[in-house]
Design a protein around this motif. Structure first.
Motif, PDB file in Angstrom:
ATOM      1  N   ARG A 115     -16.763  21.633 -36.458  1.00  0.00           N
ATOM      2  CA  ARG A 115     -15.435  22.200 -36.699  1.00  0.00           C
ATOM      3  C   ARG A 115     -14.742  22.414 -35.365  1.00  0.00           C
ATOM      4  O   ARG A 115     -15.304  23.005 -34.439  1.00  0.00           O
ATOM      5  N   GLY A 116     -13.532  21.873 -35.247  1.00  0.00           N
ATOM      6  CA  GLY A 116     -12.758  22.053 -34.036  1.00  0.00           C
ATOM      7  C   GLY A 116     -11.729  23.158 -34.202  1.00  0.00           C
ATOM      8  O   GLY A 116     -11.272  23.442 -35.314  1.00  0.00           O
ATOM      9  N   PHE A 117     -11.342  23.781 -33.105  1.00  0.00           N
ATOM     10  CA  PHE A 117     -10.365  24.866 -33.113  1.00  0.00           C
ATOM     11  C   PHE A 117      -9.296  24.581 -32.061  1.00  0.00           C
ATOM     12  O   PHE A 117      -9.618  24.308 -30.898  1.00  0.00           O
ATOM     13  N   GLY A 118      -8.037  24.639 -32.476  1.00  0.00           N
ATOM     14  CA  GLY A 118      -6.935  24.478 -31.537  1.00  0.00           C
ATOM     15  C   GLY A 118      -6.779  25.684 -30.635  1.00  0.00           C
ATOM     16  O   GLY A 118      -7.445  26.716 -30.812  1.00  0.00           O
ATOM     17  N   GLY A 119      -5.880  25.576 -29.652  1.00  0.00           N
ATOM     18  CA  GLY A 119      -5.711  26.654 -28.685  1.00  0.00           C
ATOM     19  C   GLY A 119      -5.320  27.982 -29.296  1.00  0.00           C
ATOM     20  O   GLY A 119      -5.693  29.033 -28.792  1.00  0.00           O
ATOM     21  N   ALA A 137     -21.397  26.856 -29.879  1.00  0.00           N
ATOM     22  CA  ALA A 137     -19.932  26.886 -29.765  1.00  0.00           C
ATOM     23  C   ALA A 137     -19.578  26.536 -28.321  1.00  0.00           C
ATOM     24  O   ALA A 137     -20.092  27.143 -27.376  1.00  0.00           O
ATOM     25  N   TRP A 138     -18.721  25.541 -28.146  1.00  0.00           N
ATOM     26  CA  TRP A 138     -18.276  25.102 -26.827  1.00  0.00           C
ATOM     27  C   TRP A 138     -16.844  25.575 -26.594  1.00  0.00           C
ATOM     28  O   TRP A 138     -15.967  25.366 -27.436  1.00  0.00           O
ATOM     29  N   TYR A 139     -16.614  26.207 -25.445  1.00  0.00           N
ATOM     30  CA  TYR A 139     -15.276  26.703 -25.144  1.00  0.00           C
ATOM     31  C   TYR A 139     -15.117  26.911 -23.642  1.00  0.00           C
ATOM     32  O   TYR A 139     -16.107  26.907 -22.892  1.00  0.00           O
ATOM     33  N   ILE A 140     -13.858  27.071 -23.209  1.00  0.00           N
ATOM     34  CA  ILE A 140     -13.551  27.376 -21.806  1.00  0.00           C
ATOM     35  C   ILE A 140     -13.444  28.890 -21.674  1.00  0.00           C
ATOM     36  O   ILE A 140     -12.645  29.531 -22.352  1.00  0.00           O
ATOM     37  N   GLY A 141     -14.268  29.465 -20.820  1.00  0.00           N
ATOM     38  CA  GLY A 141     -14.283  30.909 -20.649  1.00  0.00           C
ATOM     39  C   GLY A 141     -14.142  31.314 -19.193  1.00  0.00           C
ATOM     40  O   GLY A 141     -14.064  30.486 -18.286  1.00  0.00           O
ATOM     41  N   ASN A 142     -14.098  32.625 -18.981  1.00  0.00           N
ATOM     42  CA  ASN A 142     -13.986  33.187 -17.633  1.00  0.00           C
ATOM     43  C   ASN A 142     -15.371  33.275 -17.012  1.00  0.00           C
ATOM     44  O   ASN A 142     -16.221  34.043 -17.468  1.00  0.00           O
ATOM     45  N   ALA A 172     -11.691  24.810 -28.690  1.00  0.00           N
ATOM     46  CA  ALA A 172     -13.117  25.107 -28.839  1.00  0.00           C
ATOM     47  C   ALA A 172     -13.713  24.172 -29.898  1.00  0.00           C
ATOM     48  O   ALA A 172     -12.994  23.578 -30.706  1.00  0.00           O
ATOM     49  N   LEU A 173     -15.028  24.068 -29.876  1.00  0.00           N
ATOM     50  CA  LEU A 173     -15.751  23.207 -30.814  1.00  0.00           C
ATOM     51  C   LEU A 173     -17.024  23.903 -31.249  1.00  0.00           C
ATOM     52  O   LEU A 173     -17.748  24.468 -30.430  1.00  0.00           O
TER      53      LEU A 173
END
Length: 355
Positions: A116-120, A257-262, A142-143
């Protein structure tokens, strides 16, 4: 003329360097040194730029390899490779968490997909958005992917009345609170044949449940209760107490879960993994990933589309994911004195779905 007198030179022949000559020599020397320093600094900057590009490319290679591995395995399990086996999910409130929203309810209603993909602007349940470390950066994609993990064990017998699987050996490594996937042939074909749903089948099915006893033995229990816990001890469709046959397989759920984080050094690619009792552990994997763009290929389509263009009911049909990562160096290492930025693209196809 005496010998001593003959050794004396004329005043012109005995003089040293003039001030002008000395200054010219100093200027020439400074020019040579300045040129050498300039060459050194230029070579040093070129070396740093080359090193940064190499580091960016290596980080991209690692990111794509790890992400593509999860994407390829999404929805996979040890019993079925064609993505058409029903998986009954008996966990409490499975839609409330990104890592449990997969399969069908005991009442045979469809839940989410294993990819499942997630938009911004979309919220990933239980993944916080904010400025704190490990938190997802706002307006980034995110994915989420789930599959049967690599660690597995074969079933010797299954007694639904005592909610007990007996497995071949005690060295399976599963522990209390692990979310497991059992799959294989049903020993009670009659019970499955009575289910009026062509999507269920009559031979093979799967069940997602939480292990409720301690590890270290050959018994694996699936009783009601726990955190988040099992809503039902019956693992069959329509709430029936179906029996898994001998040589069925049990594996630990792999949910990521793959995402861009701090991160500690700025924007970072994170992988959040499911651990026992529903605890999600974020891992800081690849620093310097400032953006991630994900697009998805649906059956019959000629182009990849963004997450918001994939209908909610069609996530289970996605055939491939195109991943675009933007990476940058953590300092001004470019030959122009600015951070180096690179954008790289890779496509990963799901193994259990045909292109």
């Amino acid at each position: 003329m005496s010998r001593i007198a003959s050794m004396k030179g004329s005043p012109r022949s005995m003089r040293g360097l003039s001030l002008i000559e000395l200054m010219v020599a100093l200027v020439l020397g400074l020019l040579v040194v300045a040129a050498a320093i300039g060459i050194f600094l230029s070579n040093r900057q070129a070396y740093r730029a080359t090193e940064s590009v190499g580091r960016i490319q290596e980080n991209a290679r690692m990111a794509f390899e790890l992400m593509a591995r999860d994407v390829r395995e999404a929805g996979g399990n040890a019993c079925n490779s064609s993505n058409n086996m029903s998986v009954i999910n008996v966990l409490n409130n499975p839609t409330a968490r990104w890592w449990s929203n997969w399969g069908r309810t005991p009442a045979n209603a469809a839940l989410g997909s294993a990819l499942r993909g997630f938009g911004g602007g979309e919220v990933v349940p239980a993944i916080a958005v904010g400025g704190g470390q490990t938190q997802r950066i706002a307006n980034t994609q995110a994915l989420v992917v789930m599959s049967g993990g690599e660690r597995s064990v074969n079933v010797v017998s299954h007694v639904p009345g005592t909610q007990t699987f007996t497995v071949q050996n005690a060295n399976h490594g599963f522990q209390t609170g692990d979310v497991l996937l059992a799959c294989g042939q049903d020993a009670d074909v009659v019970s499955l044949a009575s289910v009026q749903d062509t999507d269920v089948g009559t031979v093979r099915f799967g069940a997602i449940f939480q292990m409720t006893n301690a590890g270290g033995g050959t018994s694996i229990l699936h009783a009601v209760g726990g955190t988040p816990g099992n809503a039902s001890a019956n693992l069959g469709p329509n709430g029936i107490a179906s029996t898994f046959g001998a040589n069925a397989t049990i594996s630990r759920i792999h949910a990521a879960a793959w995402y861009i984080g701090n991160g500690a050094q700025g924007p970072t690619l994170y992988q959040a993994l499911l651990t026992p009792n529903g605890v999600v552990t974020p891992q800081e994997l690849i620093p310097g990933v400032s953006a991630m763009n994900l697009e998805y290929l649906l059956p019959g389509a000629n182009n990849y589309v963004a997450a918001n263009l994939v209908p909610a009911a069609n996530w289970g049909d996605v055939l491939a994911v195109r991943m675009t990562l933007t990476l940058q160096s953590d300092e001004s290492t470019g030959t122009d004195g600015q951070p180096i930025r690179r954008q790289l693209v890779q496509v990963a196809s799901l193994r259990n779905r045909s292109l």
